[in-house]
Design a protein around this motif. Structure first.
Motif, PDB file in Angstrom:
ATOM      1  N   GLY A 242      -5.146   2.435  -8.793  1.00 23.41           N
ATOM      2  CA  GLY A 242      -5.265   3.766  -9.364  1.00 23.41           C
ATOM      3  C   GLY A 242      -4.974   4.849  -8.337  1.00 23.41           C
ATOM      4  O   GLY A 242      -4.965   4.613  -7.127  1.00 23.41           O
ATOM      5  N   SER A 243      -4.713   6.056  -8.811  1.00 22.83           N
ATOM      6  CA  SER A 243      -4.311   7.155  -7.931  1.00 22.83           C
ATOM      7  C   SER A 243      -5.401   7.517  -6.922  1.00 22.83           C
ATOM      8  O   SER A 243      -5.106   7.820  -5.758  1.00 22.83           O
ATOM      9  N   ILE A 285      -0.148 -10.226  -5.748  1.00 25.50           N
ATOM     10  CA  ILE A 285       0.950  -9.489  -5.144  1.00 25.50           C
ATOM     11  C   ILE A 285       1.234 -10.056  -3.751  1.00 25.50           C
ATOM     12  O   ILE A 285       0.364 -10.656  -3.115  1.00 25.50           O
ATOM     13  N   HIS A 286       2.468  -9.868  -3.290  1.00 23.61           N
ATOM     14  CA  HIS A 286       2.865 -10.343  -1.965  1.00 23.61           C
ATOM     15  C   HIS A 286       2.279  -9.457  -0.881  1.00 23.61           C
ATOM     16  O   HIS A 286       1.779  -9.941   0.130  1.00 23.61           O
ATOM     17  N   GLY A 287       2.378  -8.153  -1.054  1.00 25.80           N
ATOM     18  CA  GLY A 287       1.805  -7.216  -0.097  1.00 25.80           C
ATOM     19  C   GLY A 287       2.777  -6.666   0.926  1.00 25.80           C
ATOM     20  O   GLY A 287       2.527  -5.607   1.511  1.00 25.80           O
ATOM     21  N   ASP A 288       3.905  -7.365   1.150  1.00 25.50           N
ATOM     22  CA  ASP A 288       4.868  -6.893   2.153  1.00 25.50           C
ATOM     23  C   ASP A 288       6.270  -7.415   1.827  1.00 25.50           C
ATOM     24  O   ASP A 288       6.910  -8.056   2.657  1.00 25.50           O
ATOM     25  N   GLU A 316       2.046  -1.972  -6.168  1.00 25.50           N
ATOM     26  CA  GLU A 316       2.006  -1.981  -4.706  1.00 25.50           C
ATOM     27  C   GLU A 316       3.271  -2.624  -4.135  1.00 25.50           C
ATOM     28  O   GLU A 316       3.860  -2.111  -3.181  1.00 25.50           O
ATOM     29  N   ASP A 317       3.701  -3.754  -4.701  1.00 29.12           N
ATOM     30  CA  ASP A 317       4.916  -4.412  -4.218  1.00 29.12           C
ATOM     31  C   ASP A 317       6.146  -3.559  -4.486  1.00 29.12           C
ATOM     32  O   ASP A 317       7.042  -3.455  -3.631  1.00 29.12           O
ATOM     33  N   LEU A 318       6.217  -2.945  -5.661  1.00 25.19           N
ATOM     34  CA  LEU A 318       7.360  -2.089  -5.965  1.00 25.19           C
ATOM     35  C   LEU A 318       7.418  -0.910  -5.007  1.00 25.19           C
ATOM     36  O   LEU A 318       8.507  -0.490  -4.582  1.00 25.19           O
ATOM     37  N   TYR A 356       4.463   2.731 -12.335  1.00 25.14           N
ATOM     38  CA  TYR A 356       4.911   2.993 -10.962  1.00 25.14           C
ATOM     39  C   TYR A 356       5.465   4.407 -10.826  1.00 25.14           C
ATOM     40  O   TYR A 356       5.174   5.110  -9.845  1.00 25.14           O
ATOM     41  N   GLN A 357       6.266   4.846 -11.784  1.00 21.72           N
ATOM     42  CA  GLN A 357       6.858   6.183 -11.705  1.00 21.72           C
ATOM     43  C   GLN A 357       5.782   7.268 -11.708  1.00 21.72           C
ATOM     44  O   GLN A 357       5.940   8.310 -11.061  1.00 21.72           O
ATOM     45  N   GLN A 358       4.677   7.028 -12.397  1.00 24.56           N
ATOM     46  CA  GLN A 358       3.569   7.988 -12.366  1.00 24.56           C
ATOM     47  C   GLN A 358       2.865   7.998 -11.010  1.00 24.56           C
ATOM     48  O   GLN A 358       2.390   9.040 -10.550  1.00 24.56           O
ATOM     49  N   LEU A 359       2.816   6.812 -10.362  1.00 23.24           N
ATOM     50  CA  LEU A 359       2.127   6.701  -9.077  1.00 23.24           C
ATOM     51  C   LEU A 359       3.051   6.893  -7.876  1.00 23.24           C
ATOM     52  O   LEU A 359       2.567   6.926  -6.738  1.00 23.24           O
TER      53      LEU A 359
END
Length: 402
Positions: A242-243, A285-288, A316-318, A356-359
């Motif tokens: 979240g934001s 998620i991969h994280g990196d 997070e990954d994106l 994602y586009q919002q964040l």
């Protein structure tokens, strides 16, 4: 003259012999090898490796820092590059016993596997063939070697626990757990062993032939979606989403920075004025997932360097893939607008892309703060990455306000 030692030619390479005697490499004879003279003597022992200098031309300090020409090979095994005018010399006669191959221009602290590590790894990599150790230069956080025994090759990763950061942990146990969880699905290399050595934590996994940075953006988007749909990984760290959580991470990073660039703080105030984005269901998620952590193989891309996995927001990954500072650091250039759009449209989850586009303003702001921290701590040469992500944050903010 009788008894006179035969002179070695320029095409022959230098060898640090097992008894500690050292012969000059051809570049050292010409005064061009800046690091060969500091290779340390190996201590006595039956498993003492031989150190073979396989590249007679040295690089300047800038090229050693950037290391961009070497990123393209998986975990970046060193190969000659025409861009630097390097050539492959003739090989010297193969010594007996374990061999360590690498560049004479490579700092010895990164070239040589510690003798205690060689001994410990031999317990897990057994076979009739003598092991050959080759430095892999893609890893910026940990030390990597490819160990080949006959037709089989493995990667030995020696961890530096002090290199973990607020955004990127460096957890060997988490990496081994992720490999065990995802290798059967074709998403990660096959794990071999994880143990503590006298030199630090170690993970061994099977080497994947292929080249990093060659995976197409469409393939990377599909690969990440497969990771995000995978079953939850037990005993994995959990990331808040979240934001508000992203802003909290940004503030924690800025608290460790000495500088306070006004554009960054002005942008932070503008991002805080945006509507709050709620948390979401956590997924693996991969994280990196930077470019050098994706290996293109004949059967499809595979993710490596799993030391930062988490259960969290797939955005997070994106955000890591689309961060200009991460692109510049690991690809050598930023994605164009068309390439970034291609990546997003290739990800098969429209709802996640919208989230994602919002964040995006929040993520770019966080990466700008992280790039500033990296510049201040010497992890990057300057704060250029901060400005790249600040511009991306401004663009994303304009889109969010429209």
């Amino acid at each position: 003259m009788a008894g006179r030692r035969r002179r070695r030619t320029d095409q022959q390479v230098g060898v640090l012999r097992g008894d500690g005697r050292r012969e000059k490499c051809c570049a050292q004879k010409r005064g061009e090898c800046v690091f060969h003279g500091i290779l340390p003597r190996m201590i006595a022992g039956p498993t003492r490796p031989h150190i073979t200098c396989t590249q007679p031309i040295s690089w300047n300090n800038r090229q050693l820092r950037d290391n961009r020409c070497m990123k393209r090979n998986h975990a970046s095994e060193v190969r000659p590059s025409g861009k630097l005018g390097l050539h492959a010399p003739k090989r010297s006669p193969k010594p007996s016993g374990p061999t360590v191959k690498g560049l004479c221009a490579m700092p010895s602290s990164r070239l040589l596997p510690p003798l205690s590590l060689v001994t410990a790894v031999a317990t897990y990599l057994t076979g009739e063939a003598e092991p050959t150790w080759t430095p892999l230069l893609g890893g910026r956080t940990n030390r990597l070697w490819r160990v080949r025994q006959g037709a089989r090759a493995s990667v030995v990763k020696l961890y530096d626990p002090s290199s973990a950061t607020l955004l990127f942990p460096n957890d060997p146990e988490a990496e081994f757990a992720a490999l065990s969880h995802l290798a059967p699905r074709g998403l990660a290399p096959e794990p071999v062993a994880q143990f503590d050595s006298p030199e630090g934590p170690v993970v061994i996994y099977r080497y994947i032939p292929g080249r990093a940075q060659d995976a197409a953006l469409q393939d990377l988007a599909t690969l990440l979606s497969r990771v995000h749909r995978a079953d939850p990984m037990p005993r994995c760290r959990s990331l808040p989403s979240g934001s508000a959580a992203v802003i909290a991470q940004t503030d924690a990073i800025l608290a460790q920075c000495r500088g306070r660039p006004s554009p960054l703080h002005n942008l932070r105030r503008a991002v805080l004025a945006l509507p709050e984005i709620a948390s979401t269901r956590s997924r693996l998620i991969h994280g990196d997932p930077v470019a050098t952590n994706v290996v293109a193989t004949p059967t499809g891309p595979v993710l490596i360097d799993w030391q930062c996995p988490a259960m969290g927001d797939p955005c997070e990954d994106l955000a890591i893939v689309l961060s200009p500072s991460m692109q510049e650091s690991y690809r050598g250039e930023m994605l164009s607008e068309a390439e970034a759009a291609e990546f997003l449209t290739s990800y098969p989850d429209a709802a996640l892309i919208k989230r994602y586009q919002q964040l995006a303003p929040h993520y770019h702001l966080r990466m700008a703060a992280y790039a500033l921290w990296c510049a201040e701590t010497g992890r990057s040469p300057d704060d250029t990455g901060m400005w790249h992500d600040l511009r991306a944050a401004e663009s994303a903010l304009s889109s969010a306000q429209a």
